[in-house]
Design a protein around this motif. Structure first.
Motif, mmCIF file in Angstrom:
data_model
loop_
_atom_site.group_PDB
_atom_site.id
_atom_site.type_symbol
_atom_site.label_atom_id
_atom_site.label_comp_id
_atom_site.label_asym_id
_atom_site.label_seq_id
_atom_site.Cartn_x
_atom_site.Cartn_y
_atom_site.Cartn_z
ATOM 1 N N LYS A 86 47.517 37.549 45.092
ATOM 2 C CA LYS A 86 47.667 38.097 43.755
ATOM 3 C C LYS A 86 46.732 37.420 42.766
ATOM 4 O O LYS A 86 46.387 37.996 41.738
ATOM 5 N N TYR A 87 46.349 36.171 43.047
ATOM 6 C CA TYR A 87 45.580 35.392 42.078
ATOM 7 C C TYR A 87 44.401 34.703 42.754
ATOM 8 O O TYR A 87 44.331 34.592 43.972
ATOM 9 N N ASN A 88 43.478 34.214 41.899
ATOM 10 C CA ASN A 88 42.482 33.239 42.326
ATOM 11 C C ASN A 88 42.472 32.114 41.292
ATOM 12 O O ASN A 88 43.289 32.121 40.359
ATOM 13 N N LEU A 89 41.568 31.162 41.424
ATOM 14 C CA LEU A 89 41.571 30.005 40.527
ATOM 15 C C LEU A 89 41.369 30.399 39.063
ATOM 16 O O LEU A 89 41.865 29.722 38.158
ATOM 17 N N PHE A 90 40.668 31.495 38.832
ATOM 18 C CA PHE A 90 40.358 31.893 37.457
ATOM 19 C C PHE A 90 41.424 32.804 36.853
ATOM 20 O O PHE A 90 41.617 32.803 35.633
ATOM 21 N N THR A 91 42.099 33.559 37.671
ATOM 22 C CA THR A 91 43.065 34.530 37.149
ATOM 23 C C THR A 91 44.513 34.055 37.216
ATOM 24 O O THR A 91 45.393 34.716 36.677
ATOM 25 N N PHE A 92 44.758 32.926 37.877
ATOM 26 C CA PHE A 92 46.136 32.489 38.090
ATOM 27 C C PHE A 92 46.893 32.320 36.769
ATOM 28 O O PHE A 92 47.933 32.958 36.551
ATOM 29 N N LEU A 93 46.392 31.484 35.888
ATOM 30 C CA LEU A 93 47.120 31.210 34.634
ATOM 31 C C LEU A 93 47.181 32.434 33.722
ATOM 32 O O LEU A 93 48.272 32.772 33.226
ATOM 33 N N PRO A 94 46.077 33.134 33.457
ATOM 34 C CA PRO A 94 46.161 34.310 32.575
ATOM 35 C C PRO A 94 47.110 35.391 33.099
ATOM 36 O O PRO A 94 47.934 35.920 32.340
ATOM 37 N N LEU A 95 47.007 35.710 34.393
ATOM 38 C CA LEU A 95 47.859 36.757 34.949
ATOM 39 C C LEU A 95 49.322 36.337 34.966
ATOM 40 O O LEU A 95 50.216 37.147 34.678
ATOM 41 N N LEU A 96 49.573 35.083 35.301
ATOM 42 C CA LEU A 96 50.960 34.616 35.354
ATOM 43 C C LEU A 96 51.601 34.658 33.962
ATOM 44 O O LEU A 96 52.734 35.122 33.804
ATOM 45 N N LEU A 97 50.878 34.179 32.957
ATOM 46 C CA LEU A 97 51.423 34.197 31.597
ATOM 47 C C LEU A 97 51.636 35.632 31.111
ATOM 48 O O LEU A 97 52.645 35.925 30.450
ATOM 49 N N TYR A 98 50.701 36.519 31.439
ATOM 50 C CA TYR A 98 50.863 37.912 31.043
ATOM 51 C C TYR A 98 52.088 38.527 31.694
ATOM 52 O O TYR A 98 52.892 39.204 31.025
ATOM 53 N N ASN A 99 52.260 38.291 32.989
ATOM 54 C CA ASN A 99 53.399 38.867 33.714
ATOM 55 C C ASN A 99 54.729 38.321 33.220
ATOM 56 O O ASN A 99 55.747 39.019 33.253
ATOM 57 N N GLU A 100 54.715 37.073 32.779
ATOM 58 C CA GLU A 100 55.954 36.473 32.289
ATOM 59 C C GLU A 100 56.305 36.966 30.893
ATOM 60 O O GLU A 100 57.449 37.321 30.607
ATOM 61 N N PHE A 101 55.329 36.990 30.014
ATOM 62 C CA PHE A 101 55.621 37.299 28.612
ATOM 63 C C PHE A 101 55.584 38.782 28.284
ATOM 64 O O PHE A 101 55.805 39.180 27.143
ATOM 65 N N LYS A 102 55.314 39.613 29.285
ATOM 66 C CA LYS A 102 55.476 41.044 29.044
ATOM 67 C C LYS A 102 56.952 41.437 29.163
ATOM 68 O O LYS A 102 57.331 42.541 28.789
ATOM 69 N N LEU A 103 57.756 40.499 29.677
ATOM 70 C CA LEU A 103 59.199 40.702 29.734
ATOM 71 C C LEU A 103 59.810 40.391 28.378
ATOM 72 O O LEU A 103 59.466 39.385 27.732
ATOM 73 N N PHE A 104 60.743 41.211 27.923
ATOM 74 C CA PHE A 104 61.281 41.093 26.565
ATOM 75 C C PHE A 104 61.916 39.736 26.305
ATOM 76 O O PHE A 104 61.625 39.089 25.292
#
Length: 285
Positions: A86-104
């Motif tokens: 799902k991730y690589n070294l560059f996308t891990f933090l941005p994608l994880l934060l996006y997936n977490e904070f898109k939840l209400f």
């Protein structure tokens, strides 16, 4: 000669049963006779599609022509390499934060925590708002990193799995078989698949030395069905396997689609020979 999920016929394969008897495989899942839509002699596509195809942005829409000798049309296809991360070294933090904070609720608690940095909105100790949110994020990050690492390990194991590819007999390969990793398998290659060995791609069964002239396989990893499915080799190559690389025959098939139980194609031994229709019974996937 098989079709990979990425969008193109992948290689052929040579299958062995428990008594070291050979079978061969080739194209992708299918049914239907050679006549019908998609098999017109001339195909034309627009300039925009040609540019996208050249850049590798889309899978080819042309019908596939796969010769047993190995050359194909079109010439380029997606690789057979598995990549379920799902991730690589560059996308891990941005994608994880996006997936977490898109939840209400996660966004709600983030807004509350940030509001505590504003003096007139502060109602208690800052740590009581920030610490729980930071703890949840830390646990989530550790779990996601661990799960992605396990996916990487599984992909690596499958990508490096060894298979035997049918080649011309040479001094270095007197048996006519060469080892190849699953990730390096290409469209048009003929592979030797052993008994109970995982299929590295969708394939067309070319030949088997089973006395019954058929094999059985399971597709539970794809469609969840655990029952054994009957598969039959292509009649011309089953009756006269000979030198498959020097056979001169070819397979023509429509581009892959999301309908895994639908496939249109045919096999032709020569320009003057009749077209042998391909069906789902000839496919291994």
């Amino acid at each position: 000669m098989a079709e990979s999920a990425g969008g193109g016929p992948t290689p052929g394969a040579y299958f062995e049963n428990g008594n070291q008897q050979p079978l061969l495989a080739g194209l992708s899942e299918g049914v239907h006779a050679p006549e019908g839509a998609g098999f017109e002699e001339n195909q034309s596509f627009g300039c925009w599609y040609s540019l996208q195809r050249c850049m590798g942005w889309v899978a080819s829409k042309e019908r596939r022509t796969v010769h047993l000798a190995g050359h194909t049309r079109p010439r380029s296809f997606p690789t057979n390499r598995l990549d379920n991360q799902k991730y690589n070294l560059f996308t891990f933090l941005p994608l994880l934060l996006y997936n977490e904070f898109k939840l209400f609720f996660n966004m709600f608690f983030l807004v509350i925590a940030v509001s505590q940095f504003v003096p007139f909105l502060k109602v208690g100790l800052l740590v009581t708002y920030v610490a729980p949110l930071a703890f949840v994020l830390a646990v989530t990050m550790l779990k996601e990193a661990y799960d992605d690492f396990k996916r990487f390990q599984r992909d690596k194991e499958l990508n490096l799995a060894k298979y035997e590819r049918l080649t011309e007999r040479t001094a270095r390969s007197p048996s006519g078989l060469t080892a190849v990793s699953a990730k390096d398998i290409r469209v048009g290659q003929i592979l030797k698949i052993k008994h109970n060995q995982r299929l590295p791609a969708d394939m067309l069964l070319l030949h088997t030395t089973e006395a019954s002239g058929a094999i059985f396989l399971r597709t539970d990893q794809l469609d969840g069905e655990t029952d054994w499915k009957l598969r039959k080799p292509l009649a011309p190559t089953q009756k006269a396997p000979g030198d498959l690389l020097g056979n001169g025959g070819w397979v023509v098939a429509l581009p892959p689609s999301q309908e895994i139980y639908d496939f249109k194609g045919y096999y032709q031994a020569s320009e003057d020979a009749e077209r042998e229709p391909l069906s789902l019974e000839n496919a291994m996937w």
